[in-house]
Design a protein around this motif. Structure first.
Motif, mmCIF file in Angstrom:
data_model
loop_
_atom_site.group_PDB
_atom_site.id
_atom_site.type_symbol
_atom_site.label_atom_id
_atom_site.label_comp_id
_atom_site.label_asym_id
_atom_site.label_seq_id
_atom_site.Cartn_x
_atom_site.Cartn_y
_atom_site.Cartn_z
ATOM 1 N N ASP A 62 -11.278 -11.843 3.509
ATOM 2 C CA ASP A 62 -9.998 -12.772 3.507
ATOM 3 C C ASP A 62 -8.891 -12.271 3.101
ATOM 4 O OD1 ASP A 62 -9.306 -15.458 3.822
ATOM 5 O OD2 ASP A 62 -9.121 -15.600 1.612
ATOM 6 N N LEU A 63 -8.708 -10.816 2.702
ATOM 7 C CA LEU A 63 -7.446 -10.339 2.450
ATOM 8 C C LEU A 63 -6.361 -10.185 3.610
ATOM 9 C CD1 LEU A 63 -8.694 -6.913 0.864
ATOM 10 C CD2 LEU A 63 -7.509 -8.785 -0.436
ATOM 11 N N VAL A 64 -7.012 -10.439 4.793
ATOM 12 C CA VAL A 64 -6.216 -10.700 6.247
ATOM 13 C C VAL A 64 -5.422 -11.981 5.944
ATOM 14 C CG1 VAL A 64 -7.705 -11.776 7.339
ATOM 15 C CG2 VAL A 64 -6.185 -10.313 8.467
ATOM 16 N N ASN A 65 -5.819 -13.012 5.176
ATOM 17 C CA ASN A 65 -5.091 -14.151 4.754
ATOM 18 C C ASN A 65 -4.309 -14.190 3.621
ATOM 19 O OD1 ASN A 65 -6.247 -15.394 7.358
ATOM 20 N ND2 ASN A 65 -8.171 -15.348 6.255
ATOM 21 N N THR A 66 -4.585 -13.316 2.622
ATOM 22 C CA THR A 66 -3.955 -13.259 1.384
ATOM 23 C C THR A 66 -3.089 -12.300 1.135
ATOM 24 O OG1 THR A 66 -5.864 -12.374 0.547
ATOM 25 C CG2 THR A 66 -6.091 -14.551 0.407
ATOM 26 N N VAL A 67 -2.910 -11.126 2.032
ATOM 27 C CA VAL A 67 -2.002 -10.073 1.748
ATOM 28 C C VAL A 67 -1.079 -10.180 2.962
ATOM 29 C CG1 VAL A 67 -1.919 -7.550 1.225
ATOM 30 C CG2 VAL A 67 -3.654 -8.883 0.081
ATOM 31 N N PRO A 68 -0.052 -10.396 2.746
ATOM 32 C CA PRO A 68 1.091 -10.129 3.895
ATOM 33 C C PRO A 68 1.244 -8.668 4.331
ATOM 34 C CG PRO A 68 2.124 -11.305 1.991
ATOM 35 C CD PRO A 68 0.810 -10.759 1.417
ATOM 36 N N MET A 82 -15.579 -1.206 -14.977
ATOM 37 C CA MET A 82 -14.833 -1.348 -13.802
ATOM 38 C C MET A 82 -14.660 -2.828 -13.732
ATOM 39 S SD MET A 82 -17.892 0.777 -11.464
ATOM 40 C CE MET A 82 -18.530 2.435 -11.870
ATOM 41 N N PRO A 83 -13.265 -3.215 -13.918
ATOM 42 C CA PRO A 83 -12.910 -4.631 -14.003
ATOM 43 C C PRO A 83 -12.747 -5.172 -12.774
ATOM 44 C CG PRO A 83 -11.176 -3.228 -14.776
ATOM 45 C CD PRO A 83 -12.336 -2.169 -14.828
ATOM 46 N N PHE A 84 -12.566 -4.617 -11.694
ATOM 47 C CA PHE A 84 -11.946 -5.128 -10.554
ATOM 48 C C PHE A 84 -13.403 -4.996 -9.221
ATOM 49 C CE2 PHE A 84 -10.245 -4.631 -5.854
ATOM 50 C CZ PHE A 84 -9.785 -5.995 -6.000
ATOM 51 N N THR A 85 -13.585 -6.207 -8.737
ATOM 52 C CA THR A 85 -14.360 -6.351 -7.762
ATOM 53 C C THR A 85 -13.983 -7.463 -6.686
ATOM 54 O OG1 THR A 85 -16.881 -6.393 -7.074
ATOM 55 C CG2 THR A 85 -16.027 -7.870 -8.844
ATOM 56 N N LEU A 86 -14.821 -7.150 -5.556
ATOM 57 C CA LEU A 86 -14.487 -8.107 -4.466
ATOM 58 C C LEU A 86 -15.926 -8.364 -3.735
ATOM 59 C CD1 LEU A 86 -11.178 -7.064 -2.785
ATOM 60 C CD2 LEU A 86 -11.237 -8.991 -4.257
ATOM 61 N N THR A 87 -15.966 -9.742 -3.477
ATOM 62 C CA THR A 87 -17.228 -10.016 -2.736
ATOM 63 C C THR A 87 -16.861 -9.623 -1.020
ATOM 64 O OG1 THR A 87 -16.458 -12.391 -2.141
ATOM 65 C CG2 THR A 87 -17.747 -12.238 -4.076
ATOM 66 N N VAL A 88 -18.028 -9.603 -0.269
ATOM 67 C CA VAL A 88 -17.602 -9.365 0.897
ATOM 68 C C VAL A 88 -16.765 -10.377 1.538
ATOM 69 C CG1 VAL A 88 -18.756 -8.995 3.188
ATOM 70 C CG2 VAL A 88 -19.918 -8.071 1.253
ATOM 71 N N ALA A 89 -16.852 -11.227 1.329
ATOM 72 C CA ALA A 89 -16.070 -12.636 1.813
ATOM 73 C C ALA A 89 -14.795 -12.589 1.376
ATOM 74 C CB ALA A 89 -16.543 -13.954 1.447
ATOM 75 N N GLU A 90 -14.414 -12.084 0.138
ATOM 76 C CA GLU A 90 -13.105 -11.753 -0.504
ATOM 77 C C GLU A 90 -12.336 -10.887 0.226
ATOM 78 O OE1 GLU A 90 -13.844 -13.811 -5.159
ATOM 79 O OE2 GLU A 90 -14.093 -11.597 -4.594
ATOM 80 N N ALA A 91 -13.115 -9.725 0.412
ATOM 81 C CA ALA A 91 -12.511 -8.620 1.006
ATOM 82 C C ALA A 91 -11.943 -8.969 2.354
ATOM 83 C CB ALA A 91 -13.465 -7.441 1.063
ATOM 84 N N ALA A 106 1.353 -3.531 -2.016
ATOM 85 C CA ALA A 106 2.621 -2.478 -1.808
ATOM 86 C C ALA A 106 2.318 -1.803 -0.638
ATOM 87 C CB ALA A 106 2.728 -1.731 -3.064
ATOM 88 N N CYS A 107 1.165 -1.203 -0.567
ATOM 89 C CA CYS A 107 0.885 -0.371 0.643
ATOM 90 C C CYS A 107 1.102 -0.993 1.936
ATOM 91 C CB CYS A 107 -0.706 0.317 0.411
ATOM 92 S SG CYS A 107 -0.847 1.541 -0.854
ATOM 93 N N ALA A 108 0.513 -2.120 2.210
ATOM 94 C CA ALA A 108 0.472 -3.110 3.255
ATOM 95 C C ALA A 108 2.200 -3.330 3.514
ATOM 96 C CB ALA A 108 -0.188 -4.455 3.047
ATOM 97 N N ALA A 109 3.021 -3.599 2.384
ATOM 98 C CA ALA A 109 4.213 -3.746 2.730
ATOM 99 C C ALA A 109 5.196 -2.571 3.340
ATOM 100 C CB ALA A 109 4.970 -4.436 1.751
ATOM 101 N N ARG A 110 4.820 -1.340 2.663
ATOM 102 C CA ARG A 110 5.397 -0.205 2.862
ATOM 103 C C ARG A 110 5.027 0.601 4.224
ATOM 104 N NH1 ARG A 110 8.547 2.943 -0.813
ATOM 105 N NH2 ARG A 110 9.743 4.523 0.499
ATOM 106 N N PHE A 111 3.811 0.475 4.639
ATOM 107 C CA PHE A 111 3.216 1.329 5.621
ATOM 108 C C PHE A 111 2.822 0.570 6.749
ATOM 109 C CE2 PHE A 111 2.543 3.980 1.722
ATOM 110 C CZ PHE A 111 3.574 4.860 1.810
ATOM 111 N N PRO A 112 3.590 -0.052 7.586
ATOM 112 C CA PRO A 112 2.974 -0.719 8.535
ATOM 113 C C PRO A 112 2.633 0.022 9.975
ATOM 114 C CG PRO A 112 5.394 -1.030 8.466
ATOM 115 C CD PRO A 112 5.054 -0.327 7.405
ATOM 116 N N GLY A 113 1.486 -0.354 10.222
ATOM 117 C CA GLY A 113 0.843 0.499 11.313
ATOM 118 C C GLY A 113 -0.193 1.520 10.722
ATOM 119 N N LEU A 157 -8.611 -1.369 5.747
ATOM 120 C CA LEU A 157 -7.475 -2.516 6.243
ATOM 121 C C LEU A 157 -6.585 -1.872 7.408
ATOM 122 C CD1 LEU A 157 -6.490 -3.272 2.453
ATOM 123 C CD2 LEU A 157 -8.198 -4.605 4.191
ATOM 124 N N GLU A 158 -6.243 -2.694 8.256
ATOM 125 C CA GLU A 158 -5.117 -2.296 9.201
ATOM 126 C C GLU A 158 -4.011 -2.985 8.885
ATOM 127 O OE1 GLU A 158 -6.093 -2.241 13.146
ATOM 128 O OE2 GLU A 158 -8.201 -1.941 12.791
#
Length: 281
Positions: free
Chosen positions: A231-237, A220-229, A182-189, A278-279
């Motif tokens: 890869d957000l450039v590919n998985t999150v529009p 703490m139910p949420f975590t990401l590996t370094v690789a998964e983090a 939601a943040c990525a979609a709402r706040f480009p730039g 994230l940018e």
């Protein structure tokens, strides 16, 4: 036992963790060789009527190092966007605004025109309102970060930097990913920064880690590996770049050697906490 003149606090669950991180940061700031200059954190600890001893050992560097990493990246964004809005999600008892707004040499390039939006549950916002100095540049919003209506109250015309310091790990995976999306979609730039515990410790973190006989950190139910983090450039529009932020310099040769090695040896990635920037495109 109550302490006259101090403000009573009644927080529990995840909101209570804000008091633990505050105590750790203030303890570091009190040291003559402290890593962080944080007089407002010391003021808060001294103003609150709370049994901080329940948290166990709090003379550690980790929360100061985390705060310094967030400060550095926020400062870098504000140098290029001096009138930007910083949105601090689930800010707890962080004192980032006061560190960045202080008249110090490292803040000289960012000035005092940036704005700040602090978002947290009502009891925490009430505590911030009672104990922290008011500023016409600081907006307090008493609601969950997962209630995305806060986005409608953010002026993004001069840029937005979103911090989720000590937040995402306490969310369910679908909640954390929906917030990022939601943040990525709402706040480009804009940009968004968050931290997560080591992925190797995820099974323990999901059960809640005990810091003393009297206190257990919430699950703490949420975590990401370094690789998964990465890869957000590919998985999150809307995410156009991902940066793995290195740890700030600690106190002591041994710990600095360990941090340096863990940051540069991929096999050790699961053993280190991650801080991700994230940018948004």
């Amino acid at each position: 036992m109550t302490h006259p003149g101090k403000h009573p606090v009644d927080l529990s669950g995840v909101p209570e963790t804000a008091l633990m991180t505050l105590q750790v940061r203030a303890s570091e700031a009190r040291r003559p060789d402290g890593l962080i200059d944080d007089p407002m954190a010391i003021h808060l600890v001294d103003s609150i009527d709370f049994d901080f001893g329940k948290f166990g050992f709090t003379r550690r560097q980790d929360m100061a190092l985390r705060a310094l990493a967030f400060d550095k990246q926020t400062r870098r964004y504000l140098r290029d966007h001096p009138r930007a809005t910083v949105v601090a999600l689930a800010e707890g008892m962080q004192t980032s605004f006061f560190r960045l707004d202080a008249d110090t040499p490292q803040n000289a390039a960012i000035g005092h025109d940036f704005r700040w939006v602090s978002i947290d549950f009502p009891p925490t916002i009430e505590l911030r309102r009672a104990l922290l100095p008011a500023s016409d540049r600081v907006q307090l919003i008493a609601q969950s970060a997962l209630d995305f209506s806060w986005m409608d109250r953010v002026d993004s015309s001069d840029g937005v930097f979103i911090t989720a310091e000590g937040l995402l790990m306490y969310l369910q995976p679908d909640e954390a990913m929906s917030l990022i999306t939601a943040c990525a979609a709402r706040f480009p730039g804009g940009r968004m920064m968050f931290d997560l515990p080591p992925s190797a410790f995820a099974p323990l973190a999901r059960r809640g880690l005990r810091t003393s006989r009297r206190y257990r950190v919430p699950p703490m139910p949420f975590t990401l590996t370094v690789a998964e983090a990465a890869d957000l450039v590919n998985t999150v529009p809307g995410v156009r770049a991902v940066h793995d932020i290195p740890a700030e310099r600690a106190r002591g040769r041994l710990i600095n050697a360990v941090l340096w090695t863990m940051q540069r040896v991929p096999l050790l990635d699961p053993l280190r906490p991650t801080t991700t920037l994230l940018e948004f495109g």
